[in-house]
Design a protein around this motif. Sequence first.
Motif, PDB file in Angstrom:
ATOM      1  N   ARG A  63       0.824  -1.201   0.000  1.00 57.50           N
ATOM      2  CA  ARG A  63       0.000   0.000   0.000  1.00 57.50           C
ATOM      3  C   ARG A  63       0.866   1.262   0.000  1.00 57.50           C
ATOM      4  O   ARG A  63       0.629   2.187  -0.767  1.00 57.50           O
ATOM      5  CB  ARG A  63      -0.915  -0.006   1.237  1.00 57.50           C
ATOM      6  N   ASN A  64       1.903   1.287   0.819  1.00 55.62           N
ATOM      7  CA  ASN A  64       2.736   2.474   0.904  1.00 55.62           C
ATOM      8  C   ASN A  64       3.503   2.730  -0.384  1.00 55.62           C
ATOM      9  O   ASN A  64       3.665   3.880  -0.796  1.00 55.62           O
ATOM     10  CB  ASN A  64       3.690   2.370   2.102  1.00 55.62           C
ATOM     11  N   ALA A  65       3.951   1.633  -1.016  1.00 57.25           N
ATOM     12  CA  ALA A  65       4.656   1.802  -2.285  1.00 57.25           C
ATOM     13  C   ALA A  65       3.728   2.430  -3.320  1.00 57.25           C
ATOM     14  O   ALA A  65       4.127   3.330  -4.068  1.00 57.25           O
ATOM     15  CB  ALA A  65       5.199   0.467  -2.779  1.00 57.25           C
ATOM     16  N   SER A  66       2.479   1.978  -3.335  1.00 51.72           N
ATOM     17  CA  SER A  66       1.542   2.501  -4.334  1.00 51.72           C
ATOM     18  C   SER A  66       1.158   3.953  -4.046  1.00 51.72           C
ATOM     19  O   SER A  66       0.754   4.679  -4.955  1.00 51.72           O
ATOM     20  CB  SER A  66       0.295   1.609  -4.421  1.00 51.72           C
ATOM     21  N   LEU A  67       1.290   4.387  -2.804  1.00 47.23           N
ATOM     22  CA  LEU A  67       0.956   5.777  -2.452  1.00 47.23           C
ATOM     23  C   LEU A  67       2.199   6.669  -2.406  1.00 47.23           C
ATOM     24  O   LEU A  67       2.117   7.822  -1.982  1.00 47.23           O
ATOM     25  CB  LEU A  67       0.282   5.818  -1.066  1.00 47.23           C
ATOM     26  N   SER A  68       3.362   6.144  -2.822  1.00 44.40           N
ATOM     27  CA  SER A  68       4.686   6.798  -2.652  1.00 44.40           C
ATOM     28  C   SER A  68       4.927   7.252  -1.232  1.00 44.40           C
ATOM     29  O   SER A  68       5.438   8.352  -1.001  1.00 44.40           O
ATOM     30  CB  SER A  68       4.964   7.990  -3.552  1.00 44.40           C
ATOM     31  N   VAL A  69       4.542   6.403  -0.306  1.00 44.19           N
ATOM     32  CA  VAL A  69       4.793   6.704   1.101  1.00 44.19           C
ATOM     33  C   VAL A  69       6.032   5.914   1.546  1.00 44.19           C
ATOM     34  O   VAL A  69       6.149   4.720   1.265  1.00 44.19           O
ATOM     35  CB  VAL A  69       3.570   6.339   1.970  1.00 44.19           C
ATOM     36  N   THR A  70       6.967   6.617   2.191  1.00 42.08           N
ATOM     37  CA  THR A  70       8.163   5.971   2.728  1.00 42.08           C
ATOM     38  C   THR A  70       8.145   6.087   4.250  1.00 42.08           C
ATOM     39  O   THR A  70       7.325   6.808   4.809  1.00 42.08           O
ATOM     40  CB  THR A  70       9.440   6.622   2.155  1.00 42.08           C
ATOM     41  N   GLY A  71       9.064   5.390   4.907  1.00 42.03           N
ATOM     42  CA  GLY A  71       9.107   5.444   6.362  1.00 42.03           C
ATOM     43  C   GLY A  71       9.502   4.112   6.952  1.00 42.03           C
ATOM     44  O   GLY A  71      10.092   3.273   6.264  1.00 42.03           O
ATOM     45  N   ALA A  72       9.183   3.915   8.229  1.00 45.54           N
ATOM     46  CA  ALA A  72       9.534   2.654   8.886  1.00 45.54           C
ATOM     47  C   ALA A  72       8.654   2.425  10.106  1.00 45.54           C
ATOM     48  O   ALA A  72       8.160   3.370  10.725  1.00 45.54           O
ATOM     49  CB  ALA A  72      11.000   2.646   9.293  1.00 45.54           C
ATOM     50  N   LEU A  73       8.492   1.135  10.410  1.00 44.85           N
ATOM     51  CA  LEU A  73       7.693   0.702  11.560  1.00 44.85           C
ATOM     52  C   LEU A  73       8.586  -0.088  12.502  1.00 44.85           C
ATOM     53  O   LEU A  73       9.510  -0.781  12.080  1.00 44.85           O
ATOM     54  CB  LEU A  73       6.554  -0.198  11.069  1.00 44.85           C
ATOM     55  N   LEU A  74       8.272   0.032  13.782  1.00 45.76           N
ATOM     56  CA  LEU A  74       9.017  -0.698  14.799  1.00 45.76           C
ATOM     57  C   LEU A  74       8.001  -1.277  15.778  1.00 45.76           C
ATOM     58  O   LEU A  74       6.992  -0.641  16.076  1.00 45.76           O
ATOM     59  CB  LEU A  74       9.936   0.314  15.435  1.00 45.76           C
ATOM     60  N   PHE A  75       8.274  -2.513  16.252  1.00 52.05           N
ATOM     61  CA  PHE A  75       7.355  -3.166  17.173  1.00 52.05           C
ATOM     62  C   PHE A  75       8.144  -3.814  18.303  1.00 52.05           C
ATOM     63  O   PHE A  75       9.025  -4.619  18.065  1.00 52.05           O
ATOM     64  CB  PHE A  75       6.525  -4.214  16.424  1.00 52.05           C
ATOM     65  N   THR A  76       7.825  -3.428  19.535  1.00 52.75           N
ATOM     66  CA  THR A  76       8.593  -3.944  20.681  1.00 52.75           C
ATOM     67  C   THR A  76       7.889  -5.110  21.374  1.00 52.75           C
ATOM     68  O   THR A  76       8.404  -5.646  22.342  1.00 52.75           O
ATOM     69  CB  THR A  76       8.796  -2.846  21.740  1.00 52.75           C
ATOM     70  N   GLY A  77       6.740  -5.490  20.878  1.00 51.55           N
ATOM     71  CA  GLY A  77       5.947  -6.497  21.575  1.00 51.55           C
ATOM     72  C   GLY A  77       4.822  -5.837  22.361  1.00 51.55           C
ATOM     73  O   GLY A  77       3.745  -6.401  22.498  1.00 51.55           O
TER      74      GLY A  77
END
Lengths: 137, 217
Positions: free
Chosen positions: A33-47
């Motif tokens: 989805r982000n690629a198709s919207l030209s959205v960049t960034g990052a996600l992080l999950f600690t539990g």
Amino acid sequence: MQLSTWIYVSTSRMESAAADAELDRIVTISRMRNASLSVTGALLFTGQQFAQCIEGPEPAICELRTSIMADARHHDVYTLTEGAIHCRHFVAWSLAYAGPATFVSRQVESSLRDAKTGSANAGSYIRLLLQQFAESS
Amino acid sequence: MEDSTTAAFIGSSYVYIVDDEESVREAISFLLTSAGYQARCFSSAAEFMAARALLRPGAVLLDLRMPETDGLGVIAQSPEEVRSLYPMIMMTGEGDLATAVDAMKMGAEDFLEKPFDAEALIKSLNQALSKVDAFVKREENRRQLRITIDRLTPRERDVLGLLVNGMSNKHAALELGISFRTVEMHRARMFQRLGVKTLADAVKLAMQAGVDLWLPA
């Protein structure tokens, strides 16, 4: 086109037994989805917590933000940074980190604390943390 | 042993402290021993690496800065399967964000900035130790499944391989140059030996065992 960003921290509602599979689903869908919207960034999950930075065309960020806010897999969405930016900080969207390291949860928790006590740098710190993990070593 | 400190450990309670400073080793070792862990100290990376193969699976507390081989050096010399049995937590007095993230990208399990409090240390250790337990359990399960699969006859194994790869009984018969009925017979015996009732369960078992089921030539 005006570039915009949104950086937030939120609390997971996912059951720990199902978290791995659920996270896989989130990552697969977000990447497309982000690629198709030209959205960049990052996600992080600690539990326990999510931290995410997204950046891209203003309407796309607005649309994504609405959809993320409504996602039942987390709650307590706290915005650290929002608004216009001059340039992107990420070349693509990726999962920066997912795991139980106490180091990562300490950074997320202290940034959230800083933000809640009025620090303007908490968002930049989270973005830096995400960038460090997202960069290929 | 019924008291609460030891009862907390279902699996490993081993912690290996690798630090060139004796006072640090002693302080951590004292703290961990009184909290019910089995702590063992090493004064250099080399000393730890030489003993490692003989150590029970457990968490490693590694000082980042040490003369000769430092903490990152130990991680670099430890392949993933070693790090699964001995997850490595880095400790440092002068770590910045980039150093911490780089260490974790190299394979460090966690990163603790000195001075850390007992609570932070124990939280990190318990995360690492539960990962060790999960890995050991998974490997043991896999080993058992492999033994079960090894008991199959070569023909039953062929049939399992073909079915796992999505082939029907009819196709398997064609592929193996045997009759449909014979395939059915092998399949029934194979299910019986594996203790499964459905193809889905047999496939799941083969995947869990991680056996490389070759397709017969």
